[in-house]
Design a protein around this motif. Sequence first.
Motif, PDB file in Angstrom:
ATOM      1  N   ASN A   9       3.676 -28.388  19.955  1.00 12.60           N
ATOM      2  CA  ASN A   9       4.229 -28.911  18.691  1.00 12.60           C
ATOM      3  C   ASN A   9       5.317 -29.945  18.956  1.00 12.60           C
ATOM      4  N   ALA A  10       6.135 -29.666  19.966  1.00 11.37           N
ATOM      5  CA  ALA A  10       7.218 -30.602  20.292  1.00 11.37           C
ATOM      6  C   ALA A  10       6.638 -31.934  20.760  1.00 11.37           C
ATOM      7  N   LEU A  11       5.594 -31.873  21.597  1.00  8.79           N
ATOM      8  CA  LEU A  11       4.974 -33.122  22.076  1.00  8.79           C
ATOM      9  C   LEU A  11       4.465 -33.969  20.914  1.00  8.79           C
ATOM     10  N   GLU A  12       3.806 -33.290  19.977  1.00  4.88           N
ATOM     11  CA  GLU A  12       3.261 -34.006  18.811  1.00  4.88           C
ATOM     12  C   GLU A  12       4.384 -34.723  18.061  1.00  4.88           C
ATOM     13  N   ALA A  13       5.450 -33.960  17.793  1.00  6.22           N
ATOM     14  CA  ALA A  13       6.561 -34.519  17.008  1.00  6.22           C
ATOM     15  C   ALA A  13       7.227 -35.669  17.766  1.00  6.22           C
ATOM     16  N   VAL A  14       7.416 -35.471  19.055  1.00  7.40           N
ATOM     17  CA  VAL A  14       8.117 -36.469  19.866  1.00  7.40           C
ATOM     18  C   VAL A  14       7.301 -37.765  19.971  1.00  7.40           C
ATOM     19  N   TYR A  15       5.996 -37.629  20.206  1.00  8.72           N
ATOM     20  CA  TYR A  15       5.196 -38.851  20.364  1.00  8.72           C
ATOM     21  C   TYR A  15       5.066 -39.626  19.050  1.00  8.72           C
ATOM     22  N   LYS A  16       5.045 -38.883  17.967  1.00  9.68           N
ATOM     23  CA  LYS A  16       5.006 -39.542  16.648  1.00  9.68           C
ATOM     24  C   LYS A  16       6.280 -40.390  16.491  1.00  9.68           C
ATOM     25  N   TRP A  17       7.384 -39.787  16.866  1.00  9.95           N
ATOM     26  CA  TRP A  17       8.690 -40.459  16.740  1.00  9.95           C
ATOM     27  C   TRP A  17       8.789 -41.665  17.696  1.00  9.95           C
ATOM     28  N   LEU A  18       8.365 -41.438  18.950  1.00 10.48           N
ATOM     29  CA  LEU A  18       8.448 -42.530  19.940  1.00 10.48           C
ATOM     30  C   LEU A  18       7.629 -43.720  19.476  1.00 10.48           C
ATOM     31  N   SER A  19       6.448 -43.399  18.946  1.00  9.93           N
ATOM     32  CA  SER A  19       5.545 -44.476  18.567  1.00  9.93           C
ATOM     33  C   SER A  19       6.042 -45.185  17.301  1.00  9.93           C
ATOM     34  N   GLU A  20       6.559 -44.411  16.373  1.00 15.18           N
ATOM     35  CA  GLU A  20       7.052 -44.991  15.117  1.00 15.18           C
ATOM     36  C   GLU A  20       8.167 -46.011  15.375  1.00 15.18           C
ATOM     37  N   TYR A  21       9.011 -45.711  16.363  1.00 16.68           N
ATOM     38  CA  TYR A  21      10.155 -46.600  16.610  1.00 16.68           C
ATOM     39  C   TYR A  21       9.999 -47.420  17.894  1.00 16.68           C
ATOM     40  N   SER A  22       8.778 -47.422  18.414  1.00 21.97           N
ATOM     41  CA  SER A  22       8.475 -48.189  19.647  1.00 21.97           C
ATOM     42  C   SER A  22       9.491 -47.918  20.757  1.00 21.97           C
ATOM     43  N   ILE A  23       9.695 -46.660  21.029  1.00 17.97           N
ATOM     44  CA  ILE A  23      10.635 -46.289  22.102  1.00 17.97           C
ATOM     45  C   ILE A  23       9.818 -46.007  23.367  1.00 17.97           C
ATOM     46  N   ASP A  24      10.090 -46.741  24.416  1.00 16.72           N
ATOM     47  CA  ASP A  24       9.388 -46.506  25.683  1.00 16.72           C
ATOM     48  C   ASP A  24      10.198 -45.549  26.539  1.00 16.72           C
ATOM     49  N   ILE A  25       9.512 -44.578  27.108  1.00 20.94           N
ATOM     50  CA  ILE A  25      10.220 -43.658  28.008  1.00 20.94           C
ATOM     51  C   ILE A  25       9.545 -43.657  29.374  1.00 20.94           C
ATOM     52  N   GLU A  26      10.362 -43.503  30.407  1.00 18.23           N
ATOM     53  CA  GLU A  26       9.799 -43.315  31.751  1.00 18.23           C
ATOM     54  C   GLU A  26       9.790 -41.835  32.104  1.00 18.23           C
ATOM     55  N   VAL A  27      10.738 -41.082  31.492  1.00 12.78           N
ATOM     56  CA  VAL A  27      10.888 -39.667  31.833  1.00 12.78           C
ATOM     57  C   VAL A  27      10.798 -38.814  30.575  1.00 12.78           C
ATOM     58  N   LEU A  28      10.026 -37.728  30.688  1.00 10.42           N
ATOM     59  CA  LEU A  28       9.976 -36.749  29.608  1.00 10.42           C
ATOM     60  C   LEU A  28      10.370 -35.406  30.206  1.00 10.42           C
ATOM     61  N   ASN A  29      11.523 -34.901  29.773  1.00  8.64           N
ATOM     62  CA  ASN A  29      11.999 -33.615  30.285  1.00  8.64           C
ATOM     63  C   ASN A  29      11.805 -32.556  29.198  1.00  8.64           C
ATOM     64  N   MET A  30      10.915 -31.599  29.477  1.00 11.40           N
ATOM     65  CA  MET A  30      10.563 -30.594  28.457  1.00 11.40           C
ATOM     66  C   MET A  30      11.412 -29.336  28.540  1.00 11.40           C
ATOM     67  N   GLY A  31      12.445 -29.348  29.369  1.00 10.64           N
ATOM     68  CA  GLY A  31      13.342 -28.196  29.427  1.00 10.64           C
ATOM     69  C   GLY A  31      12.721 -26.988  30.097  1.00 10.64           C
ATOM     70  N   GLY A  32      13.319 -25.835  29.832  1.00  7.00           N
ATOM     71  CA  GLY A  32      12.818 -24.583  30.415  1.00  7.00           C
ATOM     72  C   GLY A  32      12.392 -23.655  29.312  1.00  7.00           C
ATOM     73  N   GLY A  33      12.567 -22.352  29.554  1.00  9.34           N
ATOM     74  CA  GLY A  33      12.275 -21.396  28.488  1.00  9.34           C
ATOM     75  C   GLY A  33      11.074 -20.513  28.719  1.00  9.34           C
ATOM     76  N   TYR A  34      10.466 -20.611  29.904  1.00  8.33           N
ATOM     77  CA  TYR A  34       9.210 -19.899  30.178  1.00  8.33           C
ATOM     78  C   TYR A  34       9.484 -18.408  30.384  1.00  8.33           C
ATOM     79  N   GLY A  35       8.927 -17.604  29.510  1.00 10.43           N
ATOM     80  CA  GLY A  35       9.296 -16.195  29.408  1.00 10.43           C
ATOM     81  C   GLY A  35       8.807 -15.311  30.544  1.00 10.43           C
ATOM     82  N   VAL A  36       9.520 -14.218  30.755  1.00 10.89           N
ATOM     83  CA  VAL A  36       9.185 -13.262  31.819  1.00 10.89           C
ATOM     84  C   VAL A  36       8.926 -11.888  31.208  1.00 10.89           C
ATOM     85  N   LYS A  37       8.527 -10.964  32.089  1.00 13.22           N
ATOM     86  CA  LYS A  37       8.205  -9.616  31.625  1.00 13.22           C
ATOM     87  C   LYS A  37       9.337  -8.658  31.991  1.00 13.22           C
TER      88      LYS A  37
END
Length: 420
Positions: A212-240
């Motif tokens: 969902n974040a990728l969808e929202a981000v790419y919509k935004w990047l494209s709408e405002y013609s923002i070029d990125i070289e780096v995409l940092n998606m953070g952490g958060g990967y759950g454990v047991k």
Amino acid sequence: MTLEYINNELSVNGHGINSIVKEYGTPLFVYDENMIRSQCRRYHRVLKEEELDYSISYASKAFTSVQMVKLLREENMKLDVVSQGELYTALKAGFDAADIHFHGNNKTTEEVEYALASGIGLIVVDALDEVELIDSIATENIDVLLRINPGVDVDTHEFIQTGQEDSKFGLSIHNGSALEAVNAIRESRHLNFRGIHYHLGSQLSAESPFINALEAVYKWLSEYSIDIEVLNMGGGYGVKYIESDTRFPIEEAFKNITERLRNLSETHNMPLPHVMIEPGRSIAAEAGTTIYEVGVIKEIPGLSKYVSINGGMSDHLRTPLYGAEYAVVPVNKTGAENIETHVVGKLCESGDIIGRQLNVPYNLKRGDLLAVKTTGAYHYSMASNYNQMTKPAVVFVNDESVRTVIKRQSLDQLIENDVF
Ligand code: LLP
């Protein structure tokens, strides 16, 4: 080999806990070093298989120390730090500043000065005001990412959700503030806009928020013609932590996330960016176990039973803070039946609990050892000296040896800054 019973004694990589405790005492954090390394290698394997240009930065906040940083270096990890102290630890351990990036929703002037002077590789701008702050201190160009807020809801504890619209972290892509910051960075003298960062939350068990974040981000990047070289998606990967928890499915999820990223890049006619991730918990949590000694056992007839251990919220804060649940097992198995009892700490608060109605052997007695599993992340790093408790020692165990990583804090160290 990892955490398992050998002849009814809990062992880590073949080393019995009893002899480790004899040497190091309790409470003690015991890490399976092999497991930390294999998690690092697993992330590398997964991202390599996806043929991405990538880097993996371990989130120091989960657990850091000089030995941990050295191990991470050996595993080709980069580092995410959020304070001068985390950066200092990394630099003291000999980590290359160019492979470190600096986070934080309120970096102080002193921290920015320290980070820039150290030659830090990247700063993640978290607020409009930081553009000016960094620009006024920098004397040379510095690469930055902008922490954006994609406005994605996640299913985790409220305290560790970060990607929602109303958050102290990052700048919203929906209300114009992220765009304003991109423009400010572009107009600054020294800040070099390399791309964006977001972190959606912690202990996430599914890939959907990332998609969902990728969808929202790419919509935004494209709408405002923002070029990125780096995409940092953070952490958060759950454990047991306990049986009912679902681990983040690393292999499958990154396959799907990458596929979506490729599609979105193609659709919007943008080159595939360098992908950064920042796992913390999923590298360290399951590798760590805390060993405690049982003290007072109290039975309140008709109500409940309390087993007290010789630590508590000073080294195990996640239960009091988030209601987090853990599995507790005896170090020595006797074959005795389990009963349900509260396992509690020794600090002066009723909320100082390890777990309620946990299954432990009915015949536990003073002096027995209990192991609390999955305490490798956000335990030592959130430890405190509440009640003037000294911080436990930390050891790493691999196939060959058990080695000290952090010594037990001494009573003298407790008062070393006190003025007499
Ligand atoms: N990147 C950023 C920007 C973060 O804020 C965090 C965690 C991470 C990466 C690493 O997330 P992880 O992979 O470890 O989930 N004390 C809480 C966790 C706070 C997490 C804060 N940020 C706990 O014990 O659950």
